[in-house]
Design an enzyme around this catalytic site. Structure first.
Site, PDB file in Angstrom:
ATOM      1  N   ALA A 124       0.844  -1.197   0.000  1.00  0.00           N
ATOM      2  CA  ALA A 124       0.000   0.000   0.000  1.00  0.00           C
ATOM      3  C   ALA A 124       0.874   1.241   0.000  1.00  0.00           C
ATOM      4  O   ALA A 124       2.011   1.242   0.489  1.00  0.00           O
ATOM      5  CB  ALA A 124      -0.919  -0.012   1.218  1.00  0.00           C
ATOM      6  N   ARG A 126       0.901   3.802   1.703  1.00  0.00           N
ATOM      7  CA  ARG A 126       1.308   4.344   3.005  1.00  0.00           C
ATOM      8  C   ARG A 126       2.598   3.702   3.510  1.00  0.00           C
ATOM      9  O   ARG A 126       3.202   4.199   4.474  1.00  0.00           O
ATOM     10  CB  ARG A 126       0.191   4.155   4.030  1.00  0.00           C
ATOM     11  CG  ARG A 126      -0.193   2.707   4.286  1.00  0.00           C
ATOM     12  CD  ARG A 126      -1.343   2.618   5.284  1.00  0.00           C
ATOM     13  NE  ARG A 126      -1.769   1.241   5.523  1.00  0.00           N
ATOM     14  CZ  ARG A 126      -2.665   0.597   4.801  1.00  0.00           C
ATOM     15  NH1 ARG A 126      -3.218   1.218   3.752  1.00  0.00           N
ATOM     16  NH2 ARG A 126      -3.013  -0.645   5.084  1.00  0.00           N
ATOM     17  N   TYR A 127       3.000   2.605   2.877  1.00  0.00           N
ATOM     18  CA  TYR A 127       4.216   1.906   3.306  1.00  0.00           C
ATOM     19  C   TYR A 127       5.430   2.217   2.433  1.00  0.00           C
ATOM     20  O   TYR A 127       6.560   2.091   2.883  1.00  0.00           O
ATOM     21  CB  TYR A 127       3.994   0.388   3.309  1.00  0.00           C
ATOM     22  CG  TYR A 127       2.905  -0.070   4.241  1.00  0.00           C
ATOM     23  CD1 TYR A 127       3.015   0.137   5.613  1.00  0.00           C
ATOM     24  CD2 TYR A 127       1.772  -0.707   3.760  1.00  0.00           C
ATOM     25  CE1 TYR A 127       2.015  -0.287   6.474  1.00  0.00           C
ATOM     26  CE2 TYR A 127       0.763  -1.130   4.617  1.00  0.00           C
ATOM     27  CZ  TYR A 127       0.889  -0.914   5.972  1.00  0.00           C
ATOM     28  OH  TYR A 127      -0.098  -1.328   6.829  1.00  0.00           O
ATOM     29  N   THR A 128       5.214   2.555   1.180  1.00  0.00           N
ATOM     30  CA  THR A 128       6.334   2.734   0.250  1.00  0.00           C
ATOM     31  C   THR A 128       6.746   4.193   0.151  1.00  0.00           C
ATOM     32  O   THR A 128       5.988   5.101   0.497  1.00  0.00           O
ATOM     33  CB  THR A 128       5.959   2.217  -1.145  1.00  0.00           C
ATOM     34  OG1 THR A 128       4.839   2.958  -1.644  1.00  0.00           O
ATOM     35  CG2 THR A 128       5.586   0.743  -1.101  1.00  0.00           C
TER      36      THR A 128
END
Length: 766
Positions: A124, A126-128
């Protein structure tokens, strides 16, 4: 009320027929999809969402070397300012631009999980994290130099570029894929150095054609490597037409092991293939499931399963961070030929496949079209020349503005005290400065805003130096703008510098080879075919079997035993001269009674099975009938694909086909090989085999002349000086006698010699 005339609908500026409105609305929608989503521009090779992503990231300062930020922040910036659509579409496009196994030259440096070549999705947003790669500068470095037009964004709050000032033809470097309304695009990636050299050559010699450019660009260059096996002529036609396909196969090496063993290591895969996909294909073939609506596996599935299980011992995926692709295949036996091993794997899996090519894009005329290689490069060169011209004009304008300012400063440099006095005493210092020193309004405004220390003596030397440098640059710019030859030299020099900085070696090998085809669907193994008197057939694995315990249905018995191979065709010859073809692997095995031959073929009415034949296509057989005619035929001529069979021997009414006799190559040239024909009237004739013709079909030549009501009951070939004759007496007594060949020799078609036997002739034995 029904009699009232219908009032026609008014048609004018305020009215439109429904059909016209629907047509206009559909065309507007179609063009919106084509131009706004699906097709890249020939100028910068980007679709609108990709262009907005790159521009937004540059605007955020996320250039190469900068600290990356969360992808969610980037997506929010893109959606809020330029791309008012779903976040998933923007993030998916961003992910694709960061995948080094998808793009030949990734434009985004993704930190975190951005997916894998096995089809795993990205994490997602929001993680990368993300930032631009150095090669993205090829698209963005000249963006603020007046090179391209800007238009308002969707709400008019910001501006976005119509296109990016690409310094190289990115539409070919990274390619594109998209589906629009009524059209689609599939542009493969290419090597940067090769494309740059081709563009330079075309800029120098505009008369070059696509065929000439292929000396620089032989074929696409895929991110994952592989080997292109498409012939050069097909590649040329593809680039000239703007449409075609490229055949790509995996690259591998044979690793030798101890004791003569070996294994195959696959290190590069074609586009659209992955290690997991290939493993799944092998699993599906070695452990198949019945097709929808079926309870059992089909014969093709069984054949494929046996073929793959007999071929592969082990297969595993050893891919890791150090080896992006490493598939290991171990053969069932070291005696298998490695080339045959890989040919079968490539024919059965995605280790080899076609890549569609459809060079459709938005041209410089803002219209979608399918273009050939020369047109693409020429349109991009036209765009590049225009871009460089605008960049030079923009720079010249900046230089001239700066020169104008510097000239004003030099005018007042030696009169600083007077300047201070005028400013101190004047109510309108700008006007008085202009009058006192002959300054323009711009120059006077600059003097009023400048710090006095910048007019000191040391600064005066700097002013003169900068003025001289700018005047020299002004001269160079004017030459470049007025001389097209010099401008081309500048463009070529810049392209060569970019090629030196970003160019790399070709990854995809271009080497023509034959397409992998499955020449056999089953393993080559010995098989024994058993035919019963009533036309039931079965198979048993192996040769030289003990069939003494073979059982048949009540009232049935053994008719024929035939040894062959599982990869040989089985030809069924019926009693009316028609042949039918089966695969040996289709014939049921095991110890059951088998199946009726009529369930496997469409046997013609009134016919029964005369014999079954098998062998290689050039195997010869002597075909004959009860009417005394015959010829030699190849097995390949008797085989066919039609389930209803093909006519091989023509018969007259009441005639029937006799069991065929195998004729080997040595017999065809042996003058001592004889054909022996015997009749139910106890007559026999022997003549040389060479007197018969080799035919694909027909009635043949007369073997022996018959009297009315007489029939031939047996035909055989032999090289022996004598044969055994078996007869049955009036009381059922069986007798065997030796018959010397010289006693019955004669010319083909003669009546033959009567046999000195008291009973009825049963048959001859070589």
């Amino acid at each position: 009320m029904n009699d009232m005339p219908a009032t026609p609908a008014p048609v004018g500026e305020d009215y439109l027929l429904l059909g016209q409105y629907a047509e206009r609305a559909y065309l507007e929608y179609a063009m919106s999809v084509v131009k706004g989503r699906a097709l890249p521009e020939v100028s910068d090779g980007q679709k609108p969402v990709q262009r907005r992503i790159l521009y937004a990231m540059r605007d955020m300062g996320l250039t190469a070397g900068a600290k990356p930020v969360k992808s969610a922040r980037v997506v929010g910036e893109i959606l809020g300012k330029y791309h008012p659509h779903g976040d998933s579409s923007a993030y998916e496009a961003m992910v694709r631009m960061a995948q080094d196994f998808t793009l030949r030259y990734p434009l985004i440096d993704g930190i975190g999980n951005f997916g894998s070549r096995d089809g795993d999705g990205a994490a997602a947003m929001r993680y990368t994290e993300a930032r631009l790669t150095p090669i993205a500068e090829l698209l963005l470095s000249e963006i603020n130099q007046g090179t391209v037009d800007f238009v308002p964004n969707y709400d008019g709050a910001f501006e976005e570029p119509v296109s990016l000032p690409a310094r190289l033809p990115m539409v070919l470097l990274n390619g594109a894929s998209g589906i629009a309304v009524g059209m689609a695009t599939e542009i493969p990636p290419h090597n940067l150095a090769e494309v740059t050299q081709a563009a330079i050559a075309l800029l120098k010699k505009p008369g070059l054609e696509t065929a000439d450019l292929l000396a620089y660009i032989p074929a696409p260059d895929f991110a994952g490597g592989g080997q292109i096996i498409t012939p050069a002529a097909d590649l040329r036609q593809m680039y000239e037409n703007g449409k075609g396909s490229v055949r790509v196969r995996a690259r591998y090496e044979i690793e030798k092991l101890a004791r003569g063993q070996w294994r195959v290591i696959v290190t590069e895969l074609p586009p659209n293939a992955s290690a997991q996909k290939i493993l799944a294909e092998i699993e599906e073939q070695t452990n198949p499931k019945p097709k929808a609506g079926k309870k059992q596996l089909s014969q093709d599935q069984l054949n494929t399963k046996k073929l793959m299980l007999d071929l592969i011992e082990k297969v595993r995926d050893e891919s890791d961070g150090e080896h992006p692709v490493r598939l290991v295949f171990e053969p069932k036996s070291s005696r298998i030929e490695p080339d045959n091993f890989m040919n079968t794997l490539m024919a059965q899996t995605s280790l080899e496949g076609n890549v569609s090519v459809n060079l459709v894009m938005m041209g410089t005329d803002n219209r979608p079209a399918q273009k050939n290689l020369k047109t693409i490069l020429q349109e991009w060169l036209d765009f590049r020349v225009t871009t460089v011209t605008r960049r030079l004009q923009f720079r010249l304008s900046q230089v001239e503005k700066r020169l104008h300012i510097l000239e004003g400063r030099l005018k007042v440099f030696l009169h600083i005290d007077e300047v201070i006095r005028v400013i101190r005493e004047s109510d309108e210092p700008k006007t008085d400065l202009m009058a006192a020193f002959g300054l323009t309004e711009i120059q006077a405004e600059d003097i009023l805003e400048i710090r006095l220390r910048q007019l000191a003596r040391l600064e005066g030397f700097k002013l003169e130096k900068e003025l001289n440098e700018l005047q020299e640059e002004q001269g160079r710019l004017n030459i470049l703008l007025s001389d097209e030859g010099e401008k081309k030299k500048l463009i070529i020099k810049e392209m060569q510098a970019d090629m030196k900085q970003f160019g790399d070696e070709r990854r995809t090998l271009v080497e023509e080879a034959g397409r992998a085809t499955l020449t056999q669907t089953t393993a080559d193994e010995p098989v024994t075919l058993i035919l019963s008197n009533k036309g039931w057939i079965r198979s048993r694995a192996g040769h030289h079997l003990d069939l003494s315990q073979t059982s048949f249905k009540e009232g049935d018995g053994l008719k024929q035993v035939l040894e062959g191979r599982t990869v040989w065709p089985v030809v069924v010859l019926d009693t009316l001269g028609r042949t039918y073809t089966l695969d040996a692997a289709e014939i049921p095995g095991g110890r059951g009674d088998g199946v009726p031959v009529s369930s496997l073929i469409e046997l013609q009415n009134g016919a029964s099975v005369a014999a079954i034949l098998t062998g290689l296509p050039d195997q010869h057989y002597l075909l004959s009938n009860s009417g005394g005619y015959g010829f030699i035929a190849k097995l390949g001529d008797m085989a066919g694909r039609v389930k209803a069979g093909k006519v091989v021997m023509s018969l007259d009414s009441g005639e029937t086909v006799l069991p065929p006799v195998a004729v080997y190559a040595a017999s065809l040239i042996n003058p001592d090989c004889k054909v022996v024909a015997v009749t139910d009237d106890n007559r026999a004739l022997a003549f040389a085999l060479g007197e018969l013709k080799v035919m694909a079909k027909g009635r043949g030549l007369q073997l022996i002349s018959l009297a009315d009501g007489e029939n031939v009951i047996q035909v055989l070939t032999t090289t022996a000086p004598s044969i055994t004759l078996e007869s049955v007496g009036k009381r059922g007594a069986e007798r065997k006698e030796t018959l010397e060949m010289v006693e019955i020799e004669g010319k083909r078609g003669r009546k033959g010699k009567p046999l000195a036997i008291a009973g009825r002739l049963r048959g001859l034995f070589d």
